[in-house]
Motif scaffolding. Structure first.
Motif, PDB file in Angstrom:
ATOM      1  N   MET A   1       0.826  -1.207   0.000  1.00 49.82           N
ATOM      2  CA  MET A   1       0.000   0.000   0.000  1.00 49.82           C
ATOM      3  C   MET A   1       0.861   1.259   0.000  1.00 49.82           C
ATOM      4  O   MET A   1       1.884   1.305   0.665  1.00 49.82           O
ATOM      5  CB  MET A   1      -0.876   0.013   1.267  1.00 49.82           C
ATOM      6  N   LEU A   2       0.413   2.231  -0.750  1.00 48.91           N
ATOM      7  CA  LEU A   2       1.091   3.530  -0.736  1.00 48.91           C
ATOM      8  C   LEU A   2       0.871   4.159   0.646  1.00 48.91           C
ATOM      9  O   LEU A   2      -0.237   4.145   1.167  1.00 48.91           O
ATOM     10  CB  LEU A   2       0.497   4.432  -1.813  1.00 48.91           C
ATOM     11  N   THR A   3       1.930   4.708   1.217  1.00 53.73           N
ATOM     12  CA  THR A   3       1.805   5.265   2.557  1.00 53.73           C
ATOM     13  C   THR A   3       1.601   6.777   2.516  1.00 53.73           C
ATOM     14  O   THR A   3       1.895   7.430   1.520  1.00 53.73           O
ATOM     15  CB  THR A   3       3.073   4.992   3.394  1.00 53.73           C
ATOM     16  N   ARG A   5       2.831  10.407   3.749  1.00 52.52           N
ATOM     17  CA  ARG A   5       4.210  10.880   3.942  1.00 52.52           C
ATOM     18  C   ARG A   5       4.319  11.961   5.019  1.00 52.52           C
ATOM     19  O   ARG A   5       3.454  12.827   5.112  1.00 52.52           O
ATOM     20  CB  ARG A   5       4.736  11.465   2.623  1.00 52.52           C
ATOM     21  N   ASN A  74      19.594  10.033   1.381  1.00 50.08           N
ATOM     22  CA  ASN A  74      19.053   8.963   0.538  1.00 50.08           C
ATOM     23  C   ASN A  74      17.530   8.917   0.482  1.00 50.08           C
ATOM     24  O   ASN A  74      16.948   7.863   0.251  1.00 50.08           O
ATOM     25  CB  ASN A  74      19.631   7.612   0.977  1.00 50.08           C
ATOM     26  N   ILE A  75      16.891  10.054   0.704  1.00 49.42           N
ATOM     27  CA  ILE A  75      15.441  10.145   0.486  1.00 49.42           C
ATOM     28  C   ILE A  75      15.173  11.333  -0.447  1.00 49.42           C
ATOM     29  O   ILE A  75      16.031  12.201  -0.609  1.00 49.42           O
ATOM     30  CB  ILE A  75      14.649  10.304   1.812  1.00 49.42           C
ATOM     31  N   PRO A  76      14.002  11.367  -1.070  1.00 52.07           N
ATOM     32  CA  PRO A  76      13.725  12.436  -2.035  1.00 52.07           C
ATOM     33  C   PRO A  76      13.554  13.810  -1.389  1.00 52.07           C
ATOM     34  O   PRO A  76      13.146  13.898  -0.230  1.00 52.07           O
ATOM     35  CB  PRO A  76      12.413  12.011  -2.696  1.00 52.07           C
ATOM     36  N   GLN A 123       5.963  14.781 -12.657  1.00 48.51           N
ATOM     37  CA  GLN A 123       6.382  14.186 -11.373  1.00 48.51           C
ATOM     38  C   GLN A 123       7.311  15.091 -10.578  1.00 48.51           C
ATOM     39  O   GLN A 123       7.440  14.937  -9.368  1.00 48.51           O
ATOM     40  CB  GLN A 123       7.009  12.802 -11.586  1.00 48.51           C
ATOM     41  N   PRO A 197      -1.703  14.255  -5.828  1.00 45.36           N
ATOM     42  CA  PRO A 197      -1.441  14.247  -4.386  1.00 45.36           C
ATOM     43  C   PRO A 197      -1.420  15.650  -3.791  1.00 45.36           C
ATOM     44  O   PRO A 197      -1.030  16.612  -4.453  1.00 45.36           O
ATOM     45  CB  PRO A 197      -0.053  13.606  -4.279  1.00 45.36           C
ATOM     46  N   ARG A 250       5.212   4.428   6.573  1.00 45.43           N
ATOM     47  CA  ARG A 250       6.475   3.672   6.449  1.00 45.43           C
ATOM     48  C   ARG A 250       7.192   3.706   7.790  1.00 45.43           C
ATOM     49  O   ARG A 250       7.544   4.761   8.280  1.00 45.43           O
ATOM     50  CB  ARG A 250       7.362   4.310   5.377  1.00 45.43           C
TER      51      ARG A 250
ATOM     52  N   GLN B 113       1.218   8.252  -8.856  1.00 47.01           N
ATOM     53  CA  GLN B 113       1.465   7.637  -7.559  1.00 47.01           C
ATOM     54  C   GLN B 113       2.766   8.271  -7.066  1.00 47.01           C
ATOM     55  O   GLN B 113       3.766   8.246  -7.774  1.00 47.01           O
ATOM     56  CB  GLN B 113       1.652   6.119  -7.660  1.00 47.01           C
ATOM     57  N   MET B 114       2.706   8.851  -5.890  1.00 48.52           N
ATOM     58  CA  MET B 114       3.891   9.522  -5.380  1.00 48.52           C
ATOM     59  C   MET B 114       4.115   9.125  -3.935  1.00 48.52           C
ATOM     60  O   MET B 114       3.251   9.339  -3.101  1.00 48.52           O
ATOM     61  CB  MET B 114       3.711  11.040  -5.495  1.00 48.52           C
ATOM     62  N   TRP B 116       5.965   6.243  -0.894  1.00 52.43           N
ATOM     63  CA  TRP B 116       6.557   4.955  -0.527  1.00 52.43           C
ATOM     64  C   TRP B 116       5.502   3.873  -0.575  1.00 52.43           C
ATOM     65  O   TRP B 116       4.460   3.989   0.049  1.00 52.43           O
ATOM     66  CB  TRP B 116       7.161   5.043   0.871  1.00 52.43           C
ATOM     67  N   ASN B 117       5.811   2.819  -1.318  1.00 53.12           N
ATOM     68  CA  ASN B 117       4.897   1.688  -1.387  1.00 53.12           C
ATOM     69  C   ASN B 117       5.683   0.418  -1.095  1.00 53.12           C
ATOM     70  O   ASN B 117       6.911   0.404  -1.191  1.00 53.12           O
ATOM     71  CB  ASN B 117       4.241   1.630  -2.779  1.00 53.12           C
ATOM     72  N   THR B 118       4.969  -0.641  -0.742  1.00 56.40           N
ATOM     73  CA  THR B 118       5.640  -1.901  -0.405  1.00 56.40           C
ATOM     74  C   THR B 118       5.845  -2.752  -1.651  1.00 56.40           C
ATOM     75  O   THR B 118       5.078  -2.661  -2.612  1.00 56.40           O
ATOM     76  CB  THR B 118       4.800  -2.698   0.608  1.00 56.40           C
ATOM     77  N   PHE B 135       9.700  -1.093   1.962  1.00 54.41           N
ATOM     78  CA  PHE B 135       9.207   0.132   1.322  1.00 54.41           C
ATOM     79  C   PHE B 135      10.208   0.660   0.302  1.00 54.41           C
ATOM     80  O   PHE B 135      11.405   0.691   0.563  1.00 54.41           O
ATOM     81  CB  PHE B 135       8.964   1.221   2.365  1.00 54.41           C
ATOM     82  N   TYR B 137      10.602   3.992  -2.753  1.00 53.65           N
ATOM     83  CA  TYR B 137      10.030   5.271  -3.175  1.00 53.65           C
ATOM     84  C   TYR B 137       9.712   5.269  -4.673  1.00 53.65           C
ATOM     85  O   TYR B 137      10.561   4.917  -5.498  1.00 53.65           O
ATOM     86  CB  TYR B 137      11.007   6.418  -2.865  1.00 53.65           C
ATOM     87  N   VAL B 139       7.579   7.330  -8.015  1.00 58.03           N
ATOM     88  CA  VAL B 139       6.834   8.450  -8.597  1.00 58.03           C
ATOM     89  C   VAL B 139       6.540   8.078 -10.035  1.00 58.03           C
ATOM     90  O   VAL B 139       7.440   8.060 -10.870  1.00 58.03           O
ATOM     91  CB  VAL B 139       7.646   9.754  -8.629  1.00 58.03           C
ATOM     92  N   HIS B 155       1.186  -2.751  -5.242  1.00 55.50           N
ATOM     93  CA  HIS B 155      -0.250  -2.574  -5.464  1.00 55.50           C
ATOM     94  C   HIS B 155      -0.602  -1.095  -5.447  1.00 55.50           C
ATOM     95  O   HIS B 155      -0.335  -0.381  -4.473  1.00 55.50           O
ATOM     96  CB  HIS B 155      -1.049  -3.304  -4.385  1.00 55.50           C
ATOM     97  N   TYR B 156      -1.181  -0.625  -6.547  1.00 53.56           N
ATOM     98  CA  TYR B 156      -1.753   0.722  -6.612  1.00 53.56           C
ATOM     99  C   TYR B 156      -2.855   0.622  -7.658  1.00 53.56           C
ATOM    100  O   TYR B 156      -2.562   0.354  -8.814  1.00 53.56           O
ATOM    101  CB  TYR B 156      -0.697   1.749  -7.034  1.00 53.56           C
ATOM    102  N   GLU B 177      17.804   4.708  -5.598  1.00 60.21           N
ATOM    103  CA  GLU B 177      18.714   5.779  -5.155  1.00 60.21           C
ATOM    104  C   GLU B 177      18.050   6.736  -4.182  1.00 60.21           C
ATOM    105  O   GLU B 177      18.710   7.562  -3.574  1.00 60.21           O
ATOM    106  CB  GLU B 177      19.262   6.527  -6.377  1.00 60.21           C
ATOM    107  N   LYS B 178      16.715   6.638  -4.051  1.00 63.36           N
ATOM    108  CA  LYS B 178      15.980   7.528  -3.147  1.00 63.36           C
ATOM    109  C   LYS B 178      15.237   6.729  -2.083  1.00 63.36           C
ATOM    110  O   LYS B 178      14.379   7.269  -1.388  1.00 63.36           O
ATOM    111  CB  LYS B 178      14.960   8.348  -3.957  1.00 63.36           C
ATOM    112  N   SER B 180      16.193   5.105   0.685  1.00 62.07           N
ATOM    113  CA  SER B 180      16.840   4.910   1.977  1.00 62.07           C
ATOM    114  C   SER B 180      17.715   3.653   1.976  1.00 62.07           C
ATOM    115  O   SER B 180      18.331   3.327   0.961  1.00 62.07           O
ATOM    116  CB  SER B 180      15.751   4.874   3.064  1.00 62.07           C
ATOM    117  N   LEU B 181      17.766   2.940   3.098  1.00 65.51           N
ATOM    118  CA  LEU B 181      18.704   1.824   3.241  1.00 65.51           C
ATOM    119  C   LEU B 181      18.333   0.643   2.362  1.00 65.51           C
ATOM    120  O   LEU B 181      19.202  -0.042   1.818  1.00 65.51           O
ATOM    121  CB  LEU B 181      18.778   1.401   4.710  1.00 65.51           C
ATOM    122  N   GLU B 184      19.577   1.255  -1.068  1.00 66.07           N
ATOM    123  CA  GLU B 184      21.033   1.089  -1.153  1.00 66.07           C
ATOM    124  C   GLU B 184      21.407  -0.389  -1.198  1.00 66.07           C
ATOM    125  O   GLU B 184      22.325  -0.789  -1.911  1.00 66.07           O
ATOM    126  CB  GLU B 184      21.708   1.794   0.038  1.00 66.07           C
TER     127      GLU B 184
END
Lengths: 251, 193
Positions: A1-3, A5, A74-76, A123, A197, A250, B113-114, B116-118, B135, B137, B139, B155-156, B177-178, B180-181, B184
């Motif tokens: 599921m999209l979370t 933010r 390392n996050i947007p 985007q 969004p 998340r 869709q923008m 974090w998704n699983t 999770f 990221y 877009v 799923h979206y 690259e965006k 997080s861990l 990486e």
């Protein structure tokens, strides 16, 4: 599921972080790159940097800062403030910004939204809208809420969507700096009005305010500054509480 | 080991280069066919609009080079979508590496869709030490359908391919690259393939 933010916002002036309370009385809250790294570690989903430098010199330091953030975080992240041309955006994206946010330049020349969306893709185009409720009407304002425009919030939101904005960052000038909660009624109406969004901004004071803006305001993301910068709300605690309230997050 | 990020004018490639730098890897940006062919690992990025990105690939002849590469190639976001047969975005043909179509999300959900998704149903070494429901990221407004080459789903609106693999070609819809861990870790896994 999209979370949903959680987005800390860092106001930047001449390369330093500041936070306005109702956009005046600025207080220094540290080095933006260090702060950004810390937020990424502590569970922020995204970051917004808003350049409030008034001088050309101040703006130039922004490019260095964006490069350093892109290198180390390392996050947007989104960069806003004083962006008015394709070249401005091109420069920032080249420094490693993921998205840019435009505000008054979109009001002055709405075609800019189309041009940016065509060239860089929707985007990465966030349109920031500052609005104030006056006599029951939500009117778009400029310059930190000091200059009214002829635009109605909901009409303007629809227009920016149709021109290619990928996201709306809505700040309620009535709520900003008050710590009394987000403008959830207007947010919920925005969510019905557009299909992109929406980031809720202005008014965060307690964890309950975030719960409310996701549940009642139907926001996709919530942005705040001082409650995070001064440690009043811990992002992990906030996210745990949101999860307990069955809000997708998340962790 | 030589890692090359294909630099054909589409998107935020600096972020990818920085992500590798954080892993201690000096990835080169290049559109030179010889440098790309000689690399041990190739990253095929992309942000923006599909048909214009495809146009840029054609102008530089990279549309013919990429499908012939034999080393591990990782397409990211639009890069992954361009490796598919066809995209509804600008009604453009892709490189045909993945036998699947790219469609647009409907108006039943917010587009793009923008966030974090699983990711689920992980089926490749690319996801070594990455758990189901991790999770990432994302877009994007367009998605690849589920197919034989799907190695991860998200799923979206419905289930879709969030990662694809065909022989030496890998594609991810999310931005490692965006991310997080976990992101990486995925880039590290790709380097270890």
């Amino acid at each position: 599921m999209l979370t949903k933010r959680i987005i800390p916002c860092l106001d930047i002036k001449n390369g330093r972080t500041v936070k306005g309370v109702n956009f005046v009385n600025l207080r220094d809250a540290g080095d933006p790159v260090e702060l950004a790294k810390q937020y990424a570690r502590l569970g922020a989903d995204e970051l917004v940097f808003l350049d409030i430098s008034a001088t050309l010199e101040g703006r130039k330091t922004m490019h260095d800062m964006v490069l350093k953030v892109a290198e180390q975080v390392n996050i947007p992240f989104t960069v806003g403030g004083g962006i008015s041309s394709i070249k401005d955006v091109d420069d920032l994206l080249h420094c490693g910004a993921d998205k840019v946010s435009i505000n008054s330049s979109a009001i002055k020349r709405p075609e800019l939204i189309n041009e940016l969306a065509d060239k860089f893709g929707s985007q990465c185009v966030v349109v920031a809208i500052d609005a104030k409720q006056i006599d029951n009407e939500w009117m778009v304002h400029l310059a930190g809420g000091t200059i009214p425009t002829k635009h109605y919030l909901f009409d303007w939101a629809k227009e920016v969507e149709s021109r290619g904005a990928g996201e709306i960052l809505f700040t309620s000038m009535n709520n900003d700096g008050t710590k009394s909660g987000f403008a959830n009624e207007a947010l919920a109406k925005l969510a019905e009005t557009v299909n992109i969004p929406i980031i809720a901004s202005g008014g965060a004071g307690t964890i309950q305010h975030f719960i409310d803006t996701f549940k009642i305001g139907k926001a996709d993301a919530a942005l705040a500054a001082s409650v995070f910068h001064f440690g009043e709300i811990d992002i992990i605690d906030l996210k745990k509480e949101l999860k307990k309230q069955h809000i997708e997050i998340r962790l | 080991m030589k890692t090359v990020i294909i630099n054909y004018g589409a998107g935020n490639i600096k972020s990818i280069q920085f992500a590798f730098k954080r892993l201690g890897v000096d990835a080169q940006l290049s559109k030179d066919p010889e440098a790309i062919e000689a690399a041990d690992k190739v990253i095929f990025p992309g942000v923006g609009e599909a048909s214009s990105a495809m146009h840029m690939l054609k102008q530089s002849g990279l549309d013919r080079l990429i499908p012939k590469l034999t080393q591990p190639v990782l397409g990211i976001c639009l890069g992954m979508q361009l490796m598919c047969n066809h995209s509804d975005e600008g009604q453009t043909n892709g490189l045909g590496i993945f036998d699947v179509e790219v469609k647009r999300f409907s108006k039943a959900v917010k587009v793009p869709q923008m966030g974090w998704n699983t990711i689920h149903n992980l089926k490749s070494n690319l996801f070594h030490n990455i758990n189901d429901a991790e999770f990432m990221y994302l877009v994007h407004s367009y998605y690849a359908e589920i197919c034989q080459e799907t190695i991860a789903t998200s799923h979206y609106e419905s289930e879709y391919s969030t990662a694809l693999k065909s022989d030496n070609f890998y594609g991810v819809q999310f931005h490692p690259e965006k991310s997080s861990l976990a992101g990486e870790r995925l880039l590290k896994n790709f380097l270890n393939l």
